[in-house]
Scaffold this active site. Sequence first.
Site, PDB file in Angstrom:
ATOM      1  N   ASP A  85      53.848 -25.916   5.112  1.00  0.00           N
ATOM      2  CA  ASP A  85      52.538 -25.515   5.639  1.00  0.00           C
ATOM      3  C   ASP A  85      52.367 -25.932   7.094  1.00  0.00           C
ATOM      4  O   ASP A  85      51.708 -25.234   7.870  1.00  0.00           O
ATOM      5  CB  ASP A  85      51.393 -26.029   4.769  1.00  0.00           C
ATOM      6  N   CYS A  86      52.955 -27.055   7.482  1.00  0.00           N
ATOM      7  CA  CYS A  86      52.921 -27.443   8.900  1.00  0.00           C
ATOM      8  C   CYS A  86      53.665 -26.413   9.747  1.00  0.00           C
ATOM      9  O   CYS A  86      53.230 -26.074  10.864  1.00  0.00           O
ATOM     10  CB  CYS A  86      53.552 -28.824   9.086  1.00  0.00           C
TER      11      CYS A  86
END
Length: 765
Positions: free
Chosen positions: A485-486
């Site tokens: 997700d980063c």
Amino acid sequence: MWKLKIADGGSNPYIFTTNNFVGRQIWEFDPQATDPQQLAKVEAARLDFYHNRYKLKPNSDLLWRMQFLEEKAFTQTIPQVKVEDGEEVSYEAVTAALRRGVHLYSALQASDGHWPAENAGPMFFMPPMVMCLYITGHLNAIFTEEHRSETLRYIYYHQNEDGGWGFHIEGHSTMFGTVLNYICMRLLGEGPEGGQDNAVSRGRKWILDHGGATSIPSWGKTWLSIMGLCDWSGCNPMPPEFWLLPSYLPMHPGKMWCYCRMVYMPMSYLYGKRFTARITPLILQLREEIHIQPYDQIDWKKVRHVCCKEDMYYPHPLLQDLLWDTLYLTTEPLLTRWPLNKLIRKRALQTTMKHIHYEDENSRYITIGCVEKVLCMLACWVEDPNGDYFKKHLARIPDYLWIAEDGMKMQSFGSQHWDTAFSIQALLASNMAEEIGITLAKGHDFIKKSQVKDNPSGDFKGMYRHISKGAWTFSDQDHGWQVSDCTAEGLKCCLLFSMMQPEVVGESMAPESLYNSVNVLLSLQSQNGGLPAWEPAGAPEWLELLNPTEFFENIVIEHEYVECTSSAVQALVLFKKLYPLHRRKEVERFITNGAKYLEDIQMPDGSWYGNWGVCFTYGAWFALEGLSAAGKTYNNCAAVRKGVDFLLNIQLEDGGWGESYQSCPDKKYVPLEDNRSNLVQTSWALMGLIYAGQADRDPTPLHRAAQLLINSQLEDGDFPQQEITGVFQRNCMLHYAAYRNIFPLWALAEYRRQIQLHSEATKMV
């Protein structure tokens, strides 16, 4: 006075970096900083937190904010606005509130382009660091008097009313939290009756009243054995020989979730060597203080499976206890005696240290997280007390320490990129680029410089690592660990910037770097369409039966998450729009399967379980935005309709949303006490409803939420700190101090952009 320093590597010869320390944030005490006005403000903030410590557990992260606003001579010049009951939320009102918040938040940006913020909250992070430094003889060298006083302040300020300490700052007292913090106070110089508000004696009473330290959970037993406060025979086996097993076996450590693997790795080394610290007079005193019977009379074999009921969240299945008993009674006695201790155990320990050194080097000695950091540092010292490996570890300790008005604590490892990626998207949504161009350009530069440029070194697959080239980490480039997700949020930022004028926001990221990010995301999707966080999922689910901890769930293997899946779907939808030919079929298949996963994991009541935020409100925001990006609407998708109904059904009378952290361990929606609203959660719900097209059906719930956000803004443009909103592994809460700014701003920006402008256009027609 303490000062926050940015992108500073100092002069330590044992520290190294991949990108000139961009994103590094360390605190240093400046004895020359004695401005009486600033000192008075700091002391007032400390006293205010202390007096309200039982009402509000998370701090407001004020110290660095005071420093930055003072350095930049920031003054809020835009008048505060309020929307009265029954009054329409006007475009002018939301614009004024948004502009006030944007100007303040821009002033809080660091020189390298990121937004600093505390990322902490668990009460078991700092004590092992103090224990490690005590064991290695470096406590006095690393922890100055100022470090000690601020660390003790944190312990005092977060002691519960019953005398104990929780698993995290908002939690009820546990044996794990209480014993570790009790030992920490004693190692830092407090006597048996010392500490503010009789902290030590109150903590000891809690320990003894709840059965003594032998009922501490398994991680605690490991640390007490290392300290010489328990015997290793009171621990369940952690044989390093697992690293010698063929990698195709399902129970090989390479199949574990990376955090489980990285904790087990140094623990198994220390267990395999049965390392115990030098027994000092203080250790002998502690043996008498934390146990309910004389130390030499404790039957250690009988306490291996004992766990205080206050700590128990995940009871061990009978199968697991039988496994530990088998290893304890049959395997360990053989492996610790000649000849197997020479033939097998010695080789296992060497292999384990090989993995430790590899992971240390590839994270620039930051390691994957704070729990692992301390254990790996201690293992390096045990191997060679005077070696460079240990010295490199010492050089990175400041990266973990954070100071606020509630004292010094140890961070998870920093959320620099995560917070900045969200901050950038919030600011871009405000459509105020002409006012904050410099801020956006600096943020863009930070995002670009923080992308991981290479895979782990050497034969990384042979070291059970996944590709990382093109990814983003949770913190900074030096950390090195890819997170799905980063990576997706970083990719979204770069794609959004590429659609803007480079003379305003800087040059766009090279397409090849974007392709590398896409490659990472595509490599992580599971067969069910979901995305794990760090590495591909696929290990058998039954391995979770071997979860050795009593206070975490789902930690043995990697799992898919609604948040990671949604972020990746959103990023790849935008990427496909801008680069329609690059791996087109794979990207389209990814989006389709990801959206199906989001639909499939919806709960019967229409909610989604949030894994990294509290909880169903957080999950609903991600799921609804991900489904919207994939083309799912209220009209063509039942999951969207059910998700909208869930959020509308839990909206409160004041227009907000408020969810207790208890939702996370209970796995069912629990409102905040007295039906209070939380502004961060209100922002999540508002954005979820906006993306689900609520304005086309009935915008009233959106207007009510926006009114609450506007009226809750403080005089300087800030928003008040409220309840904790972050979580990991279902049972431990995490304080994201920047969230109180990011999400109200983002929600107001989306409301202004998608609701107010739409409303104004409708009126003109």
